[in-house]
Design a protein around this motif. Sequence first.
Motif, short mmCIF file in Angstrom:
data_model
loop_
_atom_site.label_atom_id
_atom_site.label_comp_id
_atom_site.label_asym_id
_atom_site.label_seq_id
_atom_site.Cartn_x
_atom_site.Cartn_y
_atom_site.Cartn_z
N ALA A 198 0.73 -1.20 0.09
CA ALA A 198 0.01 0.34 -0.13
C ALA A 198 0.92 1.37 -0.09
O ALA A 198 0.64 2.35 -0.85
CB ALA A 198 -0.97 -0.07 1.30
N LEU A 199 1.88 1.16 0.83
CA LEU A 199 2.84 2.55 0.93
C LEU A 199 3.47 2.58 -0.52
O LEU A 199 3.53 3.84 -1.06
CB LEU A 199 3.90 2.58 1.94
CG LEU A 199 4.84 3.54 2.20
CD1 LEU A 199 4.03 4.85 2.19
CD2 LEU A 199 5.76 3.60 3.18
N ILE A 200 4.00 1.38 -1.19
CA ILE A 200 4.67 1.54 -2.38
C ILE A 200 3.84 2.27 -3.44
O ILE A 200 4.08 3.22 -4.19
CB ILE A 200 5.08 0.29 -2.77
CG1 ILE A 200 6.17 -0.14 -1.55
CG2 ILE A 200 5.69 0.25 -4.23
CD1 ILE A 200 7.45 0.52 -1.77
N ALA A 201 2.28 1.73 -3.47
CA ALA A 201 1.53 2.29 -4.44
C ALA A 201 1.34 3.67 -4.09
O ALA A 201 1.13 4.49 -4.93
CB ALA A 201 -0.03 1.53 -4.10
N THR A 202 1.22 4.12 -2.74
CA THR A 202 0.97 5.57 -2.52
C THR A 202 2.24 6.29 -2.87
O THR A 202 2.02 7.28 -3.56
CB THR A 202 0.85 5.54 -1.02
OG1 THR A 202 -0.32 5.04 -0.31
CG2 THR A 202 0.51 7.10 -0.25
N ILE A 203 3.23 5.86 -2.74
CA ILE A 203 4.52 6.68 -3.18
C ILE A 203 4.37 6.79 -4.79
O ILE A 203 4.56 7.87 -5.17
CB ILE A 203 5.88 6.01 -2.82
CG1 ILE A 203 6.00 6.23 -1.25
CG2 ILE A 203 6.94 6.60 -3.44
CD1 ILE A 203 6.95 5.30 -0.85
#
Length: 82
Positions: free
Chosen positions: A54-59
């Motif tokens: 989820a964080l990688i997608a957000t970045i």
Amino acid sequence: ALRERLPDLPTLPNLTPDAALNRITDGLVAITLGLARFAPIVLLIDDVHWADAALIATIGRLVRAIAHAPVLIVDVYKRQRL
């Protein structure tokens, strides 16, 4: 604690995890673009090696949204020793 200081804040509806993540990401994009209108900024994201999907997608979404803004993103990734 925020509601104690600002009691007139509207109550937000409960969201699904995906919708909540989208709201957070939209807010991050809006804040970053808003600050970049006044001066170039550096956004430091530390410990990316602990990031989940989820964080990688957000970045990734943030990078695409601010592609033409005066923003430098620095991701700190510590390589694990074998």
